[in-house]
Design a protein around this motif. Structure first.
Motif, PDB file in Angstrom:
ATOM      1  N   MET A  58     -13.607 -16.603   1.194  1.00  0.00           N
ATOM      2  CA  MET A  58     -13.012 -15.579   2.032  1.00  0.00           C
ATOM      3  C   MET A  58     -14.011 -14.458   2.254  1.00  0.00           C
ATOM      4  SD  MET A  58     -10.508 -13.276  -0.361  1.00  0.00           S
ATOM      5  CE  MET A  58     -10.400 -12.081   0.960  1.00  0.00           C
ATOM      6  N   ALA A  59     -13.689 -13.568   3.175  1.00  0.00           N
ATOM      7  CA  ALA A  59     -14.488 -12.371   3.425  1.00  0.00           C
ATOM      8  C   ALA A  59     -13.587 -11.159   3.233  1.00  0.00           C
ATOM      9  CB  ALA A  59     -15.060 -12.393   4.837  1.00  0.00           C
ATOM     10  N   LEU A  60     -14.159 -10.107   2.686  1.00  0.00           N
ATOM     11  CA  LEU A  60     -13.438  -8.862   2.504  1.00  0.00           C
ATOM     12  C   LEU A  60     -14.169  -7.769   3.258  1.00  0.00           C
ATOM     13  CD1 LEU A  60     -11.105  -7.372   1.000  1.00  0.00           C
ATOM     14  CD2 LEU A  60     -12.803  -6.783  -0.731  1.00  0.00           C
ATOM     15  N   VAL A  61     -13.463  -7.125   4.191  1.00  0.00           N
ATOM     16  CA  VAL A  61     -14.050  -6.066   4.999  1.00  0.00           C
ATOM     17  C   VAL A  61     -13.198  -4.817   4.797  1.00  0.00           C
ATOM     18  CG1 VAL A  61     -14.758  -5.337   7.310  1.00  0.00           C
ATOM     19  CG2 VAL A  61     -14.849  -7.767   6.680  1.00  0.00           C
ATOM     20  N   SER A  62     -13.860  -3.715   4.466  1.00  0.00           N
ATOM     21  CA  SER A  62     -13.120  -2.521   4.069  1.00  0.00           C
ATOM     22  C   SER A  62     -13.708  -1.269   4.704  1.00  0.00           C
ATOM     23  CB  SER A  62     -13.153  -2.379   2.538  1.00  0.00           C
ATOM     24  OG  SER A  62     -12.598  -1.158   2.125  1.00  0.00           O
ATOM     25  N   GLN A  63     -12.835  -0.314   4.985  1.00  0.00           N
ATOM     26  CA  GLN A  63     -13.279   1.006   5.412  1.00  0.00           C
ATOM     27  C   GLN A  63     -13.392   1.967   4.227  1.00  0.00           C
ATOM     28  OE1 GLN A  63     -10.368   1.873   8.516  1.00  0.00           O
ATOM     29  NE2 GLN A  63     -11.824   1.281  10.107  1.00  0.00           N
TER      30      GLN A  63
END
Length: 299
Positions: free
Chosen positions: A1-6
């Protein structure tokens, strides 16, 4: 999976905890001065290793690009699970000062997520759990759930939780009930949940699941496993041909068997601590599958 965060703290938290997540990418955008959320996430979806994406969002500055991202993920059959913070006026002000994001009205975001097929998580523990399930297992295509347990109480809790989440217990066909009767010990009479008590072992669970796989009414499986012998189940459960039906394990006290939990997760079977968590995940996956099918039928 990929985790993209602000937020960098979200991804730091991920790195500090043993969650068994098969992570290909971890990215923190901050105020997105160089690259936007939709642009980066869309690029990560192109990697065949990425089967699901987890997003932490404080605000969206480019709504059309985000809608295109959701459509791309849907077309590729890859799930997107998002946390959207900034539900209240005060928290939206905090988001603006944190990443200069335009938080907007929370109900609008909720409706947009549902319409675009993005799964909204309640909090980031919920997001990590859903991301684990979606990245490792297919989506159930029917609402019937087959429960196998060593503890009657946990089986009953699982049955209640399935019903509370809008699913139902599956009902085996007569010939499959007969197969199951031949397998059950004399003291076991329930057909779903199947409660083997402490005589439950890996081979028995495997044979029981294979009966459920043959049923047209079984869409998914919950297996409640003993933490102290969890390692003994890994190879047996991994060897089963589930024919596209998802399975999630419930292991009470899994924090005392983390090495074996990680083995099970690496074998592709998500492990949760409580029956309620498993039922919640399966129900969300089923509803998501229905929305995706409905959207496809109108395209």
């Amino acid at each position: 999976m990929a985790l993209v965060s602000q937020s960098s703290n979200i991804v730091i938290n991920l790195g500090m905890q043993a969650r068994g997540l098969p992570v290909a990418y971890v990215a923190c955008l901050g105020n997105a001065a160089v690259v936007g959320l939709a642009e980066l996430t869309g690029a990560l979806l192109d990697d065949p290793r990425v089967t699901a994406v987890g997003l932490y969002i404080e605000g969206i500055d480019d709504a059309p690009a985000f809608a295109a991202l959701a459509e791309k993920a849907r077309a590729m059959g890859k799930g997107v699970v998002a946390i959207k913070s900034g539900k209240t006026e005060l928290s939206r002000t905090a988001a603006a000062s944190h990443t200069a994001s335009l938080a907007g009205d929370d109900q609008v975001f909720g409706a947009a997520f549902r319409q675009s097929g993005i799964i909204r998580a309640r909090d980031y523990e919920h997001m990590f759990g859903l991301a684990r399930a979606i990245s490792k297992q297919p989506l159930p295509d029917r609402e019937g759930v087959f429960i196998i347990t060593y503890a009657g109480s946990l089986g009953v809790i699982a049955a209640d939780a399935i019903t509370d989440n809008g699913m139902r217990l599956s009902d085996l066909e007569p010939h499959l009930k007969e197969r199951l009767r031949r397998l059950l010990p004399d003291y076991v009479c329930g057909m779903n949940p199947v409660d083997y008590t402490f005589s439950q072992d890996a081979e028995t669970v495997k044979k029981t699941i294979e009966i459920g796989v043959d049923s047209e009414d079984v869409g998914s499986f919950i297996v409640v496993l003993q933490a102290e012998i969890l390692d003994s189940y890994v190879d047996s459960l991994k060897s089963i041909d589930y024919r596209g039906k998802p399975i999630i394990a419930c292991v009470a006290g899994k924090e005392f068997a983390l090495a074996d939990v990680i083995k099970m997760e690496k074998a592709g079977i998500p492990v949760f601590s409580t029956p309620e968590e498993v039922a919640d995940a399966l129900a969300i996956m089923y509803r998501h599958q229905k929305r995706v099918k409905e959207q496809e039928s109108t395209d």
